[in-house]
Design an enzyme around this catalytic site. Structure first.
Site, PDB file in Angstrom:
ATOM      1  N   GLY A  76      -5.267   0.353   9.752  1.00 51.89           N
ATOM      2  CA  GLY A  76      -3.939  -0.110  10.579  1.00 51.89           C
ATOM      3  C   GLY A  76      -3.884  -1.922  11.089  1.00 51.89           C
ATOM      4  CG  HIS A  77      -3.267  -5.477   8.553  1.00 56.30           C
ATOM      5  ND1 HIS A  77      -2.044  -6.781   7.766  1.00 56.30           N
ATOM      6  CD2 HIS A  77      -4.195  -6.101   7.140  1.00 56.30           C
ATOM      7  CE1 HIS A  77      -2.784  -7.569   7.286  1.00 56.30           C
ATOM      8  NE2 HIS A  77      -3.708  -7.125   6.726  1.00 56.30           N
TER       9      HIS A  77
ATOM     10  CD  GLU B 254      -7.797  -1.795   9.141  1.00 55.39           C
ATOM     11  OE1 GLU B 254      -8.555  -1.764   8.126  1.00 55.39           O
ATOM     12  OE2 GLU B 254      -6.759  -1.701   8.322  1.00 55.39           O
TER      13      GLU B 254
ATOM     14  NE  ARG C 145     -26.614  12.633  15.809  1.00 52.45           N
ATOM     15  CZ  ARG C 145     -27.016  13.187  14.395  1.00 52.45           C
ATOM     16  NH1 ARG C 145     -25.646  14.032  13.761  1.00 52.45           N
ATOM     17  NH2 ARG C 145     -28.036  13.172  14.158  1.00 52.45           N
TER      18      ARG C 145
ATOM     19  CB  THR D 239       3.079   0.452   6.950  1.00 51.95           C
ATOM     20  OG1 THR D 239       2.125   0.267   7.073  1.00 51.95           O
ATOM     21  CG2 THR D 239       4.084  -0.131   8.074  1.00 51.95           C
ATOM     22  CB  ILE D 240      -0.567   4.740   7.301  1.00 52.56           C
ATOM     23  CG1 ILE D 240      -1.540   3.306   6.973  1.00 52.56           C
ATOM     24  CG2 ILE D 240      -0.496   5.773   6.019  1.00 52.56           C
ATOM     25  CD1 ILE D 240      -2.123   3.839   6.829  1.00 52.56           C
ATOM     26  CG  ASP D 241      -0.962  -0.709   8.431  1.00 46.88           C
ATOM     27  OD1 ASP D 241      -1.547   0.374   8.403  1.00 46.88           O
ATOM     28  OD2 ASP D 241      -0.678  -1.875   7.885  1.00 46.88           O
TER      29      ASP D 241
ATOM     30  N   GLY E 211       0.847  -1.522  -0.259  1.00 43.25           N
ATOM     31  CA  GLY E 211       0.190   0.357  -0.126  1.00 43.25           C
ATOM     32  C   GLY E 211       1.358   1.180  -0.359  1.00 43.25           C
TER      33      GLY E 211
ATOM     34  N   GLY F 172       6.243  -2.265   3.729  1.00 42.44           N
ATOM     35  CA  GLY F 172       5.704  -3.085   4.299  1.00 42.44           C
ATOM     36  C   GLY F 172       6.105  -4.299   4.966  1.00 42.44           C
TER      37      GLY F 172
HETATM   38  O1  F6P Z   1      -1.034  -1.778   4.947  1.00 42.83           O
HETATM   39  C1  F6P Z   1      -1.477  -0.388   5.057  1.00 42.83           C
HETATM   40  C2  F6P Z   1      -3.135  -0.156   4.914  1.00 42.83           C
HETATM   41  O2  F6P Z   1      -3.977   0.564   4.699  1.00 42.83           O
HETATM   42  C3  F6P Z   1      -4.250  -1.261   6.305  1.00 42.83           C
HETATM   43  O3  F6P Z   1      -3.875  -0.051   7.135  1.00 42.83           O
HETATM   44  C4  F6P Z   1      -5.200  -1.217   5.464  1.00 42.83           C
HETATM   45  O4  F6P Z   1      -5.145  -2.593   6.026  1.00 42.83           O
HETATM   46  C5  F6P Z   1      -4.948  -1.857   3.656  1.00 42.83           C
HETATM   47  O5  F6P Z   1      -3.164  -1.126   3.732  1.00 42.83           O
HETATM   48  C6  F6P Z   1      -5.807  -1.364   2.402  1.00 42.83           C
HETATM   49  O6  F6P Z   1      -5.480  -2.246   1.960  1.00 42.83           O
HETATM   50  P1  F6P Z   1      -5.508  -1.434  -0.361  1.00 42.83           P
HETATM   51  O7  F6P Z   1      -5.422  -0.318   0.035  1.00 42.83           O
HETATM   52  O8  F6P Z   1      -5.759  -2.975  -0.011  1.00 42.83           O
HETATM   53  O9  F6P Z   1      -7.272  -1.714   0.294  1.00 42.83           O
END
Ligand code: F6P
Length: 363
Positions: free
Chosen positions: A182-183, A234, A174, A137-139, A15, A113
């Protein structure tokens, strides 16, 4: 300087994330000063397999520091599982190795990543190639580095979103859930949750209980706090979600045919509304967290990591991932990094902070 290095290749895989272009710039600017030519390989390992490349020089570096995404393009394809034009998936490791030599590369830098670290290591072993990797990676789940580039930008975007949700949540009294990427790692949801003042934070590393989430909301209302912000990773799940996942795995059904299940955040939002009768809204940030310009911090570390990769190339030191440790860059053997993940642990200082603040983790 190692006299043998005349030409190197750079590819970005997995990604995309902010900081990739700044890192490319760091590598190119460092090695160009030593007359090393740089070939940009397009669309990750796909470009290496199918020989899709461009020349990178000083002109191509203009404006890269602040530019999001990757000028090289990216993909999640791996050399040993490469989709072919006829739709089949083949082991194309041989073609990748052949093209490395055909292009006259003396080294290859792979920016990616966790998956990329593994694939690069595999390629290095099979082809005996000179490879260096950088952690992106943003994760923030790459083992061995204090932080990966892209994470700070992702966290900043998620935090800004929570800040904005605060005012509307409190105006309408609310419950607001914000679904954060973040996978399988909770770094983004945890740090953005702390920075944005979330009341409940749910991360994959800690199984949450739905009733505990309700308890935390009710407790806030009893204390006259009529809105609640929930930062949901997520990958967050209850133990029931986990058992279902494990049971599906046991059946060995092709993942393509596994029925689509609602994301945790969606299920939780309707559970809360149904059980407490309070208006509940969900915001999924999705790919907004990966787009756009990198933060100054990400620009700095991408540049640090990129220039260090350049320096290692000049020294002829390969087979390593450049990691950040205490503000400095160190080379870590790829064999140590490949296949490992950095997850949030229960004794991590950020979890301690959450406990001290009385933020609920849904447990
Ligand atoms: O690994 C980076 C990430 O943005 C995760 O946070 C996310 O689960 C995944 O990639 C989303 O993947 P894609 O861009 O293939 O939908």
């Amino acid at each position: 300087m190692n006299k043998k290095v005349k030409s190197i290749g750079i590819l970005t895989s997995g990604g995309d994330c902010p900081g990739l272009n700044a890192a490319i710039r760091g590598i190119v600017k460092t090695v160009m000063r030593h007359n090393i030519s740089v070939i940009g390989i397009l669309d990750g390992f796909t470009g290496l397999v199918y020989n899709r490349v461009i020349q990178l020089g000083s002109r191509e570096m203009i404006g890269l520091l602040t530019m999001g995404g990757t000028i090289l393009g990216t993909s999640r394809n791996k050399p040993h599982k490469m989709p072919a034009e006829d739709g089949s998936v083949r082991d194309m490791t041989g073609a990748a190795i052949e093209n490395y030599h055909r292009l006259g590369l003396d080294a290859l830098v792979c920016l990616g990543g966790g998956g990329t670290q593994k694939n690069a290591y595999r390629l290095m072993q099979e082809g005996n190639l000179n490879i260096i990797t950088l952690p992106k990676t943003i994760d923030n789940d790459i083992w061995g580095t204090d932080v990966s580039f892209g994470y700070d930008t992702g966290m900043t975007i998620a935090c800004e979103a929570i800040d904005r949700l605060h005012t509307t949540a409190s105006s309408h009294q609310r419950i607001m859930l914000v679904d954060i990427m973040g996978h399988n790692a909770g770094w983004l949801a945890l740090s953005a949750g702390i920075a944005g003042g979330a009341d409940i934070i749910l991360i994959p590393e800690i199984e949450y209980k739905r009733n505990k989430v309700l308890d935390a909301i009710v407790e806030r209302r009893n204390n006259d706090r009529r809105f609640t912000i929930i930062s949901v990773a997520e990958g967050a799940h209850t133990s029931k979600d986990n058992h279902k996942k494990a049971a599906l795995k046991q059946t060995k059904i092709d993942p393509e045919f596994i029925p689509h299940t609602l994301p945790t955040s969606e299920k939780l939002a309707s559970f809360i509304e149904k059980n407490l009768g309070i208006e509940t809204r969900l915001t999924s940030l999705g790919h907004l967290q990966r787009g756009g310009t990198p933060t100054p911090f990400d620009r700095v570390i991408s540049t640090q990591l990129g220039t260090m990769a350049g320096e290692l190339i000049l020294k002829g030191e390969f087979g390593v991932m450049v990691a950040l440790r205490n503000g400095d860059c160190i080379p870590l053997p790829l064999e140590e990094v490949a296949g490992k993940k950095k997850l949030v642990t229960m004794d991590h200082p950020l979890i301690k902070t959450v406990h001290r603040l009385g933020i609920s983790l849904g447990i």
